[in-house]
Scaffold this motif. Structure first.
Motif, mmCIF file in Angstrom:
data_model
loop_
_atom_site.group_PDB
_atom_site.id
_atom_site.type_symbol
_atom_site.label_atom_id
_atom_site.label_comp_id
_atom_site.label_asym_id
_atom_site.label_seq_id
_atom_site.Cartn_x
_atom_site.Cartn_y
_atom_site.Cartn_z
ATOM 1 N N VAL A 212 0.832 -1.212 0.000
ATOM 2 C CA VAL A 212 0.000 0.000 0.000
ATOM 3 C C VAL A 212 0.865 1.261 0.000
ATOM 4 N N ARG A 213 1.956 1.234 0.775
ATOM 5 C CA ARG A 213 2.815 2.418 0.901
ATOM 6 C C ARG A 213 3.674 2.655 -0.332
ATOM 7 N N ASN A 214 4.121 1.583 -0.979
ATOM 8 C CA ASN A 214 5.167 1.723 -2.004
ATOM 9 C C ASN A 214 4.691 1.577 -3.442
ATOM 10 N N ALA A 215 3.508 1.009 -3.654
ATOM 11 C CA ALA A 215 3.075 0.737 -5.019
ATOM 12 C C ALA A 215 2.678 2.019 -5.752
ATOM 13 N N THR A 216 3.033 2.080 -7.027
ATOM 14 C CA THR A 216 2.559 3.161 -7.892
ATOM 15 C C THR A 216 1.466 2.665 -8.837
ATOM 16 N N VAL A 217 1.252 1.352 -8.886
ATOM 17 C CA VAL A 217 0.125 0.795 -9.629
ATOM 18 C C VAL A 217 -1.082 0.741 -8.688
ATOM 19 N N PRO A 218 -2.299 0.674 -9.218
ATOM 20 C CA PRO A 218 -3.481 0.581 -8.350
ATOM 21 C C PRO A 218 -3.443 -0.678 -7.487
ATOM 22 N N VAL A 219 -3.885 -0.549 -6.234
ATOM 23 C CA VAL A 219 -3.816 -1.648 -5.260
ATOM 24 C C VAL A 219 -5.196 -1.888 -4.653
ATOM 25 N N ILE A 220 -5.560 -3.158 -4.488
ATOM 26 C CA ILE A 220 -6.718 -3.526 -3.679
ATOM 27 C C ILE A 220 -6.183 -4.127 -2.381
ATOM 28 N N GLU A 221 -6.482 -3.469 -1.273
ATOM 29 C CA GLU A 221 -5.955 -3.886 0.028
ATOM 30 C C GLU A 221 -6.790 -5.042 0.578
ATOM 31 N N THR A 222 -6.118 -6.098 0.999
ATOM 32 C CA THR A 222 -6.833 -7.281 1.501
ATOM 33 C C THR A 222 -6.289 -7.732 2.840
ATOM 34 N N GLY A 223 -7.129 -8.416 3.561
ATOM 35 C CA GLY A 223 -6.704 -9.526 4.363
ATOM 36 C C GLY A 223 -6.387 -9.443 5.807
ATOM 37 N N VAL A 224 -5.758 -8.395 6.355
ATOM 38 C CA VAL A 224 -5.395 -8.471 7.770
ATOM 39 C C VAL A 224 -6.671 -8.612 8.582
ATOM 40 N N GLY A 225 -6.731 -9.638 9.426
ATOM 41 C CA GLY A 225 -7.969 -9.950 10.130
ATOM 42 C C GLY A 225 -7.811 -9.982 11.637
ATOM 43 N N ASN A 226 -7.861 -8.816 12.274
ATOM 44 C CA ASN A 226 -7.956 -8.804 13.733
ATOM 45 C C ASN A 226 -9.452 -8.829 14.058
ATOM 46 N N CYS A 227 -10.012 -10.038 14.055
ATOM 47 C CA CYS A 227 -11.457 -10.235 14.145
ATOM 48 C C CYS A 227 -11.899 -10.439 15.593
ATOM 49 N N HIS A 228 -13.064 -9.876 15.943
ATOM 50 C CA HIS A 228 -13.584 -9.915 17.309
ATOM 51 C C HIS A 228 -14.916 -10.654 17.377
ATOM 52 N N ILE A 229 -15.156 -11.253 18.540
ATOM 53 C CA ILE A 229 -16.482 -11.777 18.863
ATOM 54 C C ILE A 229 -16.941 -11.097 20.147
#
Length: 416
Positions: A212-229
């Motif tokens: 996300v920080r370094n790309a100059t092409v378009p990016v789709i951010e995915t995935g980090v899952g700090n999930c709560h119940i």
């Protein structure tokens, strides 16, 4: 880096071939991939064994080794996932809507492929097949760049897929693997403007944020899952224990595993011992607030802000006793990653308030966060779980791998 540029040039050269391929032709290629995976199971397992042996030597955690492991059952599941994609409707060419303007122009909002998709991912060799198959069905060329920990598995899987689609008459360069796993190759992909139409990182927080920080092409951010119940004061405690246990332990190394439990103070005294007894079956380490420690004893390690913000991907979990649902929502807003959040409650009003006020790609009522998955949502395999809000959010299936083209038909109109 000339090597990455050469991959981009090959992909760009053949992207029209796959973009204009018929649904039948793409499905034949996918069928060939599924058959080839099944036929070459022993070869895949042998390659994967090299990666697993290296993982043990390098001290990889047991949970992460599980993420890396391929066996006959998992390979069959991957092949079945490819066949599920065959059965899905082809989104390419679908008209989302059409309308007639007063001047006689007929405008059709039409689905078309994104073009060339780059994917940078870690550890999980099943992503190699899932991503390639989804991109192919949606009419895209794909450049895959896995991590060094799964290099031999990825290399074997990619070669099998390339040979399979070549036998159907399509170019093998529709699927390419970056065989240089250095940081330089990843950096080069991030800046492959003019060749990559979009870059999708799939892995841990470090990888995703670096892209996300370094790309100059378009990016789709995915995935980090700090999930709560959040276990509400009106929860069915037996149900809550079952859901927490599943969400944490069924596969702790994936992004939809729960990492934190928030418990309303009115049921904490009864619920927490039940929850801990069940989690002890899998030796889950619990980090908790002072109230949690007071109820469960010295086995609870102290939690702090850093731990509450951690995606463990292992048999570890944070626990916090909260005074209200509002406090639970505020905690999720502070530490969550907008992936998947759940409430366990039999109170309809509380359930509706929670789903309306929690900002995440998927919000559950009385169900495990582990269902945030393309297959479980009926999308076939997935390219990843998007945690951003532009273009795609949640499990990304075929539709999210296309974009829009407006096709406008006239009969000589000119603009005044």
């Amino acid at each position: 880096m000339d090597y990455i540029l050469s991959l981009g040039q090959k992909a760009k050269k053949i992207k029209r071939e796959i973009a204009t391929a018929s649904a039948n032709r793409k499905n034949a290629a996918l069928q060939a991939i599924a058959d080839a995976l099944t036929e070459n199971t022993d070869q895949i397992i042998a390659a994967n064994r090299i990666d697993l042996n290296n993982a043990v030597t390098n001290g990889m955690s047991t949970a992460m080794q599980d993420r890396l492991r391929l066996d006959e059952k998992r390979i069959m599941s991957i092949a079945s996932g490819v066949m599920e994609i065959v059965d899905l409707d082809d989104p390419v060419g679908r008209i989302d809507c059409g309308f007639l303007r007063p001047n006689g122009l007929r405008i059709c909002k039409t689905r078309v492929p994104l073009g060339v998709i780059g994917i940078i991912f870690e550890s999980r060799p099943n992503v190699t097949v899932d991503a390639a198959a989804l991109c192919l069905k949606a009419g895209n060329a794909v450049i895959l760049r896995g991590g060094k920990e799964a290099f031999h598995s990825n290399q074997c899987l990619t070669q099998i897929m390339r040979e399979a689609i070549a036998k159907t008459g399509l170019s093998s360069d529709i699927i390419q693997l970056v065989e240089d796993t250095s940081r330089e190759s990843a950096n080069a992909m991030m800046k492959l403007n003019g060749y990559l139409d979009v870059l999708i990182p799939r892995g841990g927080q470090g990888l995703i944020q670096a892209v996300v920080r370094n790309a100059t092409v378009p990016v789709i951010e995915t995935g980090v899952g700090n999930c709560h119940i959040y276990v509400d004061e009106f929860a069915d405690m037996e149900m809550a224990v079952r859901i927490v246990f599943n969400a944490k332990t069924s596969r702790p190394s994936v992004c939809n595993a729960a990492e934190s439990v928030l418990v309303h103070k009115n049921i904490a005294e009864k619920f927490l011992p039940l929850m801990k007894a069940k989690l002890d079956e899998k030796n889950v380490t619990l980090y908790g607030c002072d109230k949690t420690a007071a109820l469960l004893g010295d086995s609870i390690l102290p939690a702090d802000d850093q731990l509450y913000g951690t995606e463990f991907l292992d048999y570890m979990m944070t626990v916090k006793v909260v005074d209200s649902m509002e406090e639970a929502i505020s905690h999720i807003e502070r530490f969550g990653t907008q992936h998947s959040e759940a409430i366990i409650t039999n109170n309809l009003q509380n359930a509706e308030y929670f789903t309306a006020n929690v900002d995440a790609a998927a919000v559950y009522v009385n169900a495990s966060t582990r269902f945030t998955d393309g297959g479980e949502f009926g999308f076939g395999a997935e390219i990843g779980i998007s945690t951003q809000k532009l273009h795609a959010r949640g499990p990304m299936g075929l539709n999210e791998l296309t974009t829009i083209k407006y096709i406008v038909n006239g009969n000589g109109q000119v603009r005044e």
